[in-house]
Design a protein around this motif. Sequence first.
Motif, PDB file in Angstrom:
ATOM      1  N   GLU A  78      -6.879  11.451  20.448  1.00 33.43           N
ATOM      2  CA  GLU A  78      -5.718  12.221  20.307  1.00 33.43           C
ATOM      3  C   GLU A  78      -5.298  13.987  20.388  1.00 33.43           C
ATOM      4  OE1 GLU A  78      -4.698  10.739  16.651  1.00 33.43           O
ATOM      5  OE2 GLU A  78      -3.605   8.421  17.120  1.00 33.43           O
ATOM      6  N   LYS A  79      -7.143  13.882  20.028  1.00 31.45           N
ATOM      7  CA  LYS A  79      -7.559  15.945  19.566  1.00 31.45           C
ATOM      8  C   LYS A  79      -8.297  16.029  20.660  1.00 31.45           C
ATOM      9  CE  LYS A  79      -8.901  19.207  16.559  1.00 31.45           C
ATOM     10  NZ  LYS A  79      -7.463  19.694  15.682  1.00 31.45           N
ATOM     11  N   ALA A  80      -8.585  15.530  21.296  1.00 32.86           N
ATOM     12  CA  ALA A  80      -9.111  16.055  22.319  1.00 32.86           C
ATOM     13  C   ALA A  80      -8.326  16.647  23.712  1.00 32.86           C
ATOM     14  CB  ALA A  80     -10.549  15.067  22.894  1.00 32.86           C
ATOM     15  N   ASP A  81      -8.604  17.737  24.389  1.00 36.85           N
ATOM     16  CA  ASP A  81      -7.469  18.518  25.498  1.00 36.85           C
ATOM     17  C   ASP A  81      -8.976  18.919  26.628  1.00 36.85           C
ATOM     18  OD1 ASP A  81      -5.621  19.275  27.019  1.00 36.85           O
ATOM     19  OD2 ASP A  81      -4.953  20.824  25.520  1.00 36.85           O
ATOM     20  N   PRO A  82      -9.345  18.943  27.164  1.00 35.93           N
ATOM     21  CA  PRO A  82      -8.791  17.321  28.214  1.00 35.93           C
ATOM     22  C   PRO A  82      -9.403  16.121  27.387  1.00 35.93           C
ATOM     23  CG  PRO A  82     -10.484  18.623  29.574  1.00 35.93           C
ATOM     24  CD  PRO A  82      -9.764  19.568  28.329  1.00 35.93           C
ATOM     25  N   PRO A  83      -8.833  15.062  28.176  1.00 32.77           N
ATOM     26  CA  PRO A  83      -9.521  14.128  27.533  1.00 32.77           C
ATOM     27  C   PRO A  83     -11.214  13.628  28.289  1.00 32.77           C
ATOM     28  CG  PRO A  83      -7.791  12.995  28.889  1.00 32.77           C
ATOM     29  CD  PRO A  83      -8.117  14.821  29.078  1.00 32.77           C
ATOM     30  N   GLY A 110     -12.984  18.224  25.787  1.00 36.36           N
ATOM     31  CA  GLY A 110     -12.612  18.468  24.549  1.00 36.36           C
ATOM     32  C   GLY A 110     -13.087  17.292  23.537  1.00 36.36           C
ATOM     33  N   PRO A 179      -9.577  10.202  31.759  1.00 35.52           N
ATOM     34  CA  PRO A 179      -9.498  10.325  30.492  1.00 35.52           C
ATOM     35  C   PRO A 179     -11.272   9.697  30.924  1.00 35.52           C
ATOM     36  CG  PRO A 179      -7.690   9.408  30.771  1.00 35.52           C
ATOM     37  CD  PRO A 179      -7.661   9.682  32.194  1.00 35.52           C
ATOM     38  N   ARG A 231     -12.328  17.500  37.776  1.00 33.49           N
ATOM     39  CA  ARG A 231     -10.848  17.807  37.580  1.00 33.49           C
ATOM     40  C   ARG A 231     -10.707  19.368  38.139  1.00 33.49           C
ATOM     41  NH1 ARG A 231     -10.188  14.459  33.343  1.00 33.49           N
ATOM     42  NH2 ARG A 231      -8.541  15.098  32.058  1.00 33.49           N
ATOM     43  N   ALA A 233     -11.615  22.107  36.573  1.00 30.78           N
ATOM     44  CA  ALA A 233     -11.320  23.395  35.302  1.00 30.78           C
ATOM     45  C   ALA A 233     -12.289  24.739  35.408  1.00 30.78           C
ATOM     46  CB  ALA A 233     -11.288  21.851  34.168  1.00 30.78           C
TER      47      ALA A 233
END
Length: 235
Positions: A78-83, A110, A179, A231, A233
């Motif tokens: 839930e916290k990981a950004d990105p997944p 993340g 993800p 991705r 990134a």
Amino acid sequence: GVHAVAAAVAAGRVTQLKVEAGRAESADIAALLAAAKAAGVVTDIVDDVRPLAATTAPQGVVAFARPIETFDVRSLVEKADPPVIVVLDHAEDPRNVGAIARSAVAAGAGGMVVSSRRSAPLGATAFKAAVGAFERLPVAVVPSIADAVRQLRDLGLWVVALDGDSDESFFGLRILDDPIAVVVGAEGKGVSRLVAERADVVARLPMANDVESLNASVAGALALFEIGRARGALS
């Protein structure tokens, strides 16, 4: 280490700081002392910090700090950004743990999953090698990596285990921008049989020449940067 301690001070975790008198006027340490004073950290100037240090070459500074916050697998996802999550399957060298955390932050991952059993602890050596990365990277500490892999799949992540004997190349996998969790095996032992069985994909990092294996931190970095590239990134 100066950078690891500075990051911990900035994160508000440091409760006490010991600094060698001979290094107190260097630019890095002077900036660290100013930040510690602003944060209300108790600071002592001493002749030698080495007897207090839990690592070799402490760079003239030792910090006493509260532990980082850790999470369960669901909270981490839930916290990981990105997944994008890196999973360490019982890594035994704390320097590799820290180096992979540093690569994870640099590659835009993340989160990280580590085991509480038969693994290197999240202690001073890992934090020094991470150079502040653990202040930015959410970490889940779990009793079973195999169970964590199952949870990650149930939560909608693809799980890819790295194995040099696989016929499938990690580079170019079509799922890298979904993800995803990538599992890095233990030094010398690789990914465990049960973890490999529970992964969605087992893939190898392609190499130009036949060598026995890559160092765990190198393998983790290559995989994480390939995910970051796929991705978009990285800049």
